[in-house]
Design a protein around this motif. Structure first.
Motif, PDB file in Angstrom:
ATOM      1  N   ARG A   1       1.767  -8.908   2.717  1.00 32.56           N
ATOM      2  CA  ARG A   1       2.294  -8.458   3.990  1.00 32.56           C
ATOM      3  C   ARG A   1       1.485  -7.273   4.503  1.00 32.56           C
ATOM      4  O   ARG A   1       0.306  -7.400   4.784  1.00 32.56           O
ATOM      5  CB  ARG A   1       3.782  -8.124   3.870  1.00 32.56           C
ATOM      6  N   ASN A   2       2.133  -6.110   4.610  1.00 33.75           N
ATOM      7  CA  ASN A   2       1.450  -4.943   5.178  1.00 33.75           C
ATOM      8  C   ASN A   2       1.004  -3.941   4.118  1.00 33.75           C
ATOM      9  O   ASN A   2       0.720  -2.781   4.430  1.00 33.75           O
ATOM     10  CB  ASN A   2       2.358  -4.244   6.202  1.00 33.75           C
ATOM     11  N   ASP A   3       0.948  -4.380   2.864  1.00 34.11           N
ATOM     12  CA  ASP A   3       0.478  -3.481   1.811  1.00 34.11           C
ATOM     13  C   ASP A   3      -0.986  -3.118   2.042  1.00 34.11           C
ATOM     14  O   ASP A   3      -1.787  -3.941   2.489  1.00 34.11           O
ATOM     15  CB  ASP A   3       0.608  -4.147   0.438  1.00 34.11           C
TER      16      ASP A   3
ATOM     17  N   SER B   1       0.761  -4.293  -8.048  1.00 33.04           N
ATOM     18  CA  SER B   1       1.390  -3.794  -6.828  1.00 33.04           C
ATOM     19  C   SER B   1       2.231  -2.569  -7.116  1.00 33.04           C
ATOM     20  O   SER B   1       2.789  -2.401  -8.204  1.00 33.04           O
ATOM     21  CB  SER B   1       2.253  -4.885  -6.181  1.00 33.04           C
ATOM     22  N   GLY B   2       2.296  -1.696  -6.111  1.00 31.84           N
ATOM     23  CA  GLY B   2       3.117  -0.507  -6.166  1.00 31.84           C
ATOM     24  C   GLY B   2       3.782  -0.328  -4.815  1.00 31.84           C
ATOM     25  O   GLY B   2       3.861  -1.263  -4.023  1.00 31.84           O
ATOM     26  N   PHE B   3       4.239   0.872  -4.537  1.00 31.17           N
ATOM     27  CA  PHE B   3       4.916   1.110  -3.258  1.00 31.17           C
ATOM     28  C   PHE B   3       3.915   1.006  -2.114  1.00 31.17           C
ATOM     29  O   PHE B   3       3.090   1.879  -1.916  1.00 31.17           O
ATOM     30  CB  PHE B   3       5.579   2.491  -3.256  1.00 31.17           C
ATOM     31  N   LYS B   4       3.972  -0.134  -1.382  1.00 31.92           N
ATOM     32  CA  LYS B   4       3.103  -0.398  -0.238  1.00 31.92           C
ATOM     33  C   LYS B   4       1.621  -0.357  -0.600  1.00 31.92           C
ATOM     34  O   LYS B   4       0.765  -0.093   0.220  1.00 31.92           O
ATOM     35  CB  LYS B   4       3.393   0.577   0.904  1.00 31.92           C
ATOM     36  N   LEU B   5       1.318  -0.613  -1.883  1.00 26.98           N
ATOM     37  CA  LEU B   5      -0.065  -0.631  -2.347  1.00 26.98           C
ATOM     38  C   LEU B   5      -0.335  -1.929  -3.098  1.00 26.98           C
ATOM     39  O   LEU B   5       0.540  -2.444  -3.795  1.00 26.98           O
ATOM     40  CB  LEU B   5      -0.356   0.544  -3.275  1.00 26.98           C
TER      41      LEU B   5
END
Length: 214
Positions: A114-116, A134-138
């Motif tokens: 998505r927008n990561d 993956s991490g918070f929005k990363l």
């Protein structure tokens, strides 16, 4: 891998002959033009997905992944819609239609992204499918794709003066650890024939080390 590289070389020769027979536009103007050429010309004979390295013969189950995301481009240009961005920054349509920035990926992984933003995920989180972390929005790409991601971002930065969305030292390390292979070099040649521009960081890897922090 060797057979795929040979196939791409043969197709590249065909694209070259087509380019000599017609005027090749220097840029694609917008996503629609680029997406049409992406599947019908750049990957007409199939290829490999970026994250998983899976070979494919058709676009079924696949999606086009913009490494420097459209949302990120708009944020950098401080505009919100296609019309606004195109009026404010005439090269906007070239940016979102640049084939050097577009890669084939599994649709399910692209939906998860998505927008990561790309970056390094802290905390030692385990790798998921195809080595993605993956991490918070990363989203941290797998080792085999880090160089491709870095060189696409370097290209967008150098070609359009967009800010790097990932720390320069991180991208330079990804670039060194995952150098361009034959598949990426052939892809660069084919894109040059289709849209008239090359990724200089594939042609001359040392240019990445000469980029300065802003």
């Amino acid at each position: 891998m060797r057979n795929l590289a040979l196939s791409l070389l043969i197709v590249a020769a065909g694209v070259h002959a087509h380019a000599l027979a017609a005027d090749v536009q220097t840029r694609f103007h917008g996503q629609d033009e680029a997406e049409q050429a992406f599947w019908s010309e750049l990957y007409a004979s199939g290829g490999e997905t970026l994250f998983c390295g899976q070979t494919f013969a058709s676009d079924e189950g696949l999606a086009i992944s913009a490494i420097y995301g459209v949302r990120e481009i708009r944020q950098a240009l401080r505009c919100t819609t296609t019309n606004q961005c195109a009026v404010q920054t005439p090269r906007y349509l070239n940016m979102v239609g640049d084939l050097h920035n577009l890669y084939p990926n599994e649709a399910r992984l692209e939906e998860q992204r998505r927008n990561d933003r790309f970056g390094e995920v802290a905390g030692g989180s385990p790798a998921g499918e195809c080595g993605l972390r993956s991490g918070f929005k990363l989203l941290e790409p797998p080792t085999s794709a880090r160089g491709n991601v870095a060189r696409a971002l370097f290209h967008m930065h150098a070609e359009y003066d967009l800010p790097l969305p990932v720390a320069l030292d991180v991208l330079q390390r990804w670039h060194r650890e995952d150098p361009a292979d034959q598949i990426e070099r052939i892809r660069n040649d084919r894109i040059a024939l289709l849209q008239g521009t090359r990724n200089r960081f594939i042609d001359d890897p040392a240019q990445a080390e000469r980029l300065a922090k802003h």
